[in-house]
Design a protein around this motif. Structure first.
Motif, PDB file in Angstrom:
ATOM      1  N   PHE A  77     -24.132 -67.205 109.420  1.00  0.00           N
ATOM      2  CA  PHE A  77     -22.725 -67.521 109.161  1.00  0.00           C
ATOM      3  C   PHE A  77     -21.860 -66.336 109.546  1.00  0.00           C
ATOM      4  O   PHE A  77     -22.366 -65.249 109.825  1.00  0.00           O
ATOM      5  N   ALA A  78     -20.559 -66.534 109.541  1.00  0.00           N
ATOM      6  CA  ALA A  78     -19.600 -65.489 109.905  1.00  0.00           C
ATOM      7  C   ALA A  78     -19.685 -64.314 108.942  1.00  0.00           C
ATOM      8  O   ALA A  78     -19.893 -64.489 107.741  1.00  0.00           O
ATOM      9  N   ARG A  79     -19.499 -63.135 109.467  1.00  0.00           N
ATOM     10  CA  ARG A  79     -19.612 -61.914 108.658  1.00  0.00           C
ATOM     11  C   ARG A  79     -18.507 -61.769 107.623  1.00  0.00           C
ATOM     12  O   ARG A  79     -18.707 -61.176 106.574  1.00  0.00           O
ATOM     13  N   ASP A  80     -17.327 -62.297 107.908  1.00  0.00           N
ATOM     14  CA  ASP A  80     -16.189 -62.050 107.022  1.00  0.00           C
ATOM     15  C   ASP A  80     -16.156 -62.938 105.787  1.00  0.00           C
ATOM     16  O   ASP A  80     -15.350 -62.716 104.899  1.00  0.00           O
ATOM     17  N   ASP A  81     -17.018 -63.931 105.690  1.00  0.00           N
ATOM     18  CA  ASP A  81     -17.009 -64.818 104.528  1.00  0.00           C
ATOM     19  C   ASP A  81     -18.420 -65.029 103.980  1.00  0.00           C
ATOM     20  O   ASP A  81     -18.747 -66.087 103.469  1.00  0.00           O
ATOM     21  N   ALA A  82     -19.263 -64.008 104.087  1.00  0.00           N
ATOM     22  CA  ALA A  82     -20.676 -64.129 103.721  1.00  0.00           C
ATOM     23  C   ALA A  82     -20.875 -64.537 102.263  1.00  0.00           C
ATOM     24  O   ALA A  82     -21.690 -65.398 101.960  1.00  0.00           O
ATOM     25  N   SER A  83     -20.132 -63.938 101.365  1.00  0.00           N
ATOM     26  CA  SER A  83     -20.315 -64.207  99.939  1.00  0.00           C
ATOM     27  C   SER A  83     -20.089 -65.680  99.611  1.00  0.00           C
ATOM     28  O   SER A  83     -20.917 -66.319  98.948  1.00  0.00           O
ATOM     29  N   ALA A  84     -18.991 -66.231 100.071  1.00  0.00           N
ATOM     30  CA  ALA A  84     -18.683 -67.640  99.807  1.00  0.00           C
ATOM     31  C   ALA A  84     -19.691 -68.557 100.489  1.00  0.00           C
ATOM     32  O   ALA A  84     -20.102 -69.572  99.902  1.00  0.00           O
ATOM     33  N   CYS A  85     -20.125 -68.206 101.692  1.00  0.00           N
ATOM     34  CA  CYS A  85     -21.113 -69.027 102.404  1.00  0.00           C
ATOM     35  C   CYS A  85     -22.430 -69.067 101.646  1.00  0.00           C
ATOM     36  O   CYS A  85     -23.034 -70.136 101.480  1.00  0.00           O
ATOM     37  N   LYS A  86     -22.883 -67.925 101.189  1.00  0.00           N
ATOM     38  CA  LYS A  86     -24.151 -67.864 100.463  1.00  0.00           C
ATOM     39  C   LYS A  86     -24.083 -68.689  99.182  1.00  0.00           C
ATOM     40  O   LYS A  86     -24.996 -69.459  98.877  1.00  0.00           O
ATOM     41  N   ALA A  87     -23.020 -68.542  98.413  1.00  0.00           N
ATOM     42  CA  ALA A  87     -22.875 -69.296  97.168  1.00  0.00           C
ATOM     43  C   ALA A  87     -22.820 -70.791  97.440  1.00  0.00           C
ATOM     44  O   ALA A  87     -23.419 -71.592  96.705  1.00  0.00           O
ATOM     45  N   SER A  88     -22.132 -71.190  98.489  1.00  0.00           N
ATOM     46  CA  SER A  88     -22.039 -72.599  98.846  1.00  0.00           C
ATOM     47  C   SER A  88     -23.405 -73.185  99.191  1.00  0.00           C
ATOM     48  O   SER A  88     -23.735 -74.306  98.791  1.00  0.00           O
ATOM     49  N   ILE A  89     -24.209 -72.426  99.911  1.00  0.00           N
ATOM     50  CA  ILE A  89     -25.553 -72.887 100.273  1.00  0.00           C
ATOM     51  C   ILE A  89     -26.414 -73.048  99.023  1.00  0.00           C
ATOM     52  O   ILE A  89     -27.142 -74.038  98.885  1.00  0.00           O
ATOM     53  N   VAL A  90     -26.331 -72.105  98.101  1.00  0.00           N
ATOM     54  CA  VAL A  90     -27.106 -72.200  96.853  1.00  0.00           C
ATOM     55  C   VAL A  90     -26.694 -73.449  96.076  1.00  0.00           C
ATOM     56  O   VAL A  90     -27.542 -74.191  95.578  1.00  0.00           O
ATOM     57  N   ARG A  91     -25.395 -73.718  95.986  1.00  0.00           N
ATOM     58  CA  ARG A  91     -24.932 -74.937  95.301  1.00  0.00           C
ATOM     59  C   ARG A  91     -25.436 -76.180  96.021  1.00  0.00           C
ATOM     60  O   ARG A  91     -25.878 -77.137  95.385  1.00  0.00           O
ATOM     61  N   GLU A  92     -25.385 -76.176  97.344  1.00  0.00           N
ATOM     62  CA  GLU A  92     -25.850 -77.311  98.149  1.00  0.00           C
ATOM     63  C   GLU A  92     -27.337 -77.591  97.896  1.00  0.00           C
ATOM     64  O   GLU A  92     -27.765 -78.743  97.816  1.00  0.00           O
ATOM     65  N   LEU A  93     -28.139 -76.539  97.759  1.00  0.00           N
ATOM     66  CA  LEU A  93     -29.578 -76.697  97.532  1.00  0.00           C
ATOM     67  C   LEU A  93     -29.891 -77.159  96.106  1.00  0.00           C
ATOM     68  O   LEU A  93     -30.954 -77.709  95.862  1.00  0.00           O
ATOM     69  N   GLY A  94     -28.967 -76.918  95.211  1.00  0.00           N
ATOM     70  CA  GLY A  94     -29.183 -77.219  93.796  1.00  0.00           C
ATOM     71  C   GLY A  94     -29.460 -75.925  93.053  1.00  0.00           C
ATOM     72  O   GLY A  94     -30.623 -75.532  92.897  1.00  0.00           O
ATOM     73  N   ALA A  95     -28.415 -75.258  92.625  1.00  0.00           N
ATOM     74  CA  ALA A  95     -28.506 -73.918  92.045  1.00  0.00           C
ATOM     75  C   ALA A  95     -29.512 -73.816  90.910  1.00  0.00           C
ATOM     76  O   ALA A  95     -30.192 -72.803  90.761  1.00  0.00           O
ATOM     77  N   GLU A  96     -29.643 -74.878  90.122  1.00  0.00           N
ATOM     78  CA  GLU A  96     -30.556 -74.843  88.970  1.00  0.00           C
ATOM     79  C   GLU A  96     -32.019 -74.728  89.390  1.00  0.00           C
ATOM     80  O   GLU A  96     -32.880 -74.379  88.586  1.00  0.00           O
ATOM     81  N   GLY A  97     -32.321 -74.980  90.652  1.00  0.00           N
ATOM     82  CA  GLY A  97     -33.683 -74.865  91.163  1.00  0.00           C
ATOM     83  C   GLY A  97     -33.870 -73.719  92.134  1.00  0.00           C
ATOM     84  O   GLY A  97     -34.866 -73.671  92.856  1.00  0.00           O
ATOM     85  N   CYS A  98     -32.918 -72.774  92.143  1.00  0.00           N
ATOM     86  CA  CYS A  98     -32.970 -71.677  93.116  1.00  0.00           C
ATOM     87  C   CYS A  98     -33.274 -70.325  92.474  1.00  0.00           C
ATOM     88  O   CYS A  98     -32.746 -69.988  91.422  1.00  0.00           O
ATOM     89  N   VAL A  99     -34.104 -69.569  93.171  1.00  0.00           N
ATOM     90  CA  VAL A  99     -34.253 -68.135  92.936  1.00  0.00           C
ATOM     91  C   VAL A  99     -33.596 -67.469  94.129  1.00  0.00           C
ATOM     92  O   VAL A  99     -33.881 -67.821  95.271  1.00  0.00           O
ATOM     93  N   CYS A 100     -32.709 -66.514  93.875  1.00  0.00           N
ATOM     94  CA  CYS A 100     -32.064 -65.781  94.958  1.00  0.00           C
ATOM     95  C   CYS A 100     -32.562 -64.344  94.952  1.00  0.00           C
ATOM     96  O   CYS A 100     -32.727 -63.736  93.892  1.00  0.00           O
ATOM     97  N   ILE A 101     -32.783 -63.818  96.172  1.00  0.00           N
ATOM     98  CA  ILE A 101     -33.246 -62.446  96.338  1.00  0.00           C
ATOM     99  C   ILE A 101     -32.282 -61.764  97.304  1.00  0.00           C
ATOM    100  O   ILE A 101     -32.033 -62.265  98.399  1.00  0.00           O
ATOM    101  N   GLY A 102     -31.724 -60.626  96.891  1.00  0.00           N
ATOM    102  CA  GLY A 102     -30.769 -59.932  97.740  1.00  0.00           C
ATOM    103  C   GLY A 102     -30.566 -58.493  97.325  1.00  0.00           C
ATOM    104  O   GLY A 102     -31.150 -58.034  96.343  1.00  0.00           O
ATOM    105  N   ASN A 103     -29.707 -57.783  98.076  1.00  0.00           N
ATOM    106  CA  ASN A 103     -29.441 -56.385  97.766  1.00  0.00           C
ATOM    107  C   ASN A 103     -27.965 -55.985  97.879  1.00  0.00           C
ATOM    108  O   ASN A 103     -27.607 -54.880  97.515  1.00  0.00           O
ATOM    109  N   GLY A 104     -27.121 -56.885  98.402  1.00  0.00           N
ATOM    110  CA  GLY A 104     -25.773 -56.455  98.746  1.00  0.00           C
ATOM    111  C   GLY A 104     -24.650 -57.041  97.930  1.00  0.00           C
ATOM    112  O   GLY A 104     -24.822 -57.976  97.144  1.00  0.00           O
ATOM    113  N   PHE A 105     -23.477 -56.495  98.154  1.00  0.00           N
ATOM    114  CA  PHE A 105     -22.266 -56.959  97.485  1.00  0.00           C
ATOM    115  C   PHE A 105     -22.037 -58.446  97.743  1.00  0.00           C
ATOM    116  O   PHE A 105     -21.647 -59.184  96.839  1.00  0.00           O
TER     117      PHE A 105
END
Length: 156
Positions: A73-101
């Motif tokens: 996805f575009a670099r300038d909206d990474a945070s919103a894109c990532k959250a949207s994908i997690v919601r799309e997948l079904g957040a209650e069934g997701c484990v997220c692994i990351g390191n950044g802001f």
């Protein structure tokens, strides 16, 4: 699906493992040694998604042949894109692994979140949002492959 019963916190039904790419499962644009084999093990019980702005332009080549869903996805909206994908997948069934802001928002959406403090370090604000903080992505994957470790860390 992976079911993890954590005393005092309930049962988590994990269907998706969502990973940031650079700084989390990759260093300088290349998969960290051992990540591919761990991903193959995890896909026996969960879908793995790799999310990235692909700073180095390497994610597709590095993940070629792995059973993962790569989303760039575009670099300038990474945070919103990532959250949207997690919601799309079904957040209650997701484990997220990351390191950044830009992982903070997806961490707040996910059932469980694991912050990595690897070679790139980790965003200090992310650490306060994470359920678990660990220094190596292989150890993060091992929490899902050897769930008693996760149970011991998170029990109420």
């Amino acid at each position: 699906m992976l079911e993890i019963d954590i005393p005092g916190r309930g049962t988590f039904g994990i269907r998706h493992v969502v990973c940031d790419y650079n700084g989390t499962i990759a260093a300088d644009g290349h998969l960290i040694e051992g990540v591919a084999s761990r991903i193959r093990e995890i896909t026996e019980f969960a879908q793995v998604s790799v999310l990235t702005a692909d700073t180095f332009g390497t994610v597709r080549a590095e993940c070629d042949g792995l059973p993962v869903d790569v989303r760039v996805f575009a670099r300038d909206d990474a945070s919103a894109c990532k959250a949207s994908i997690v919601r799309e997948l079904g957040a209650e069934g997701c484990v997220c692994i990351g390191n950044g802001f830009n992982d903070i928002t997806m961490f707040s959406e996910a059932a469980l979140s694991i912050a990595i403090m690897g070679k790139e370090g980790a965003c200090g604000k992310l650490l306060t949002c994470a359920d678990v903080v660990i220094t190596n992505v292989l150890d993060a994957f091992d929490l899902l492959l050897r769930t008693d470790r996760l149970r011991a860390t998170l029990r109420g």
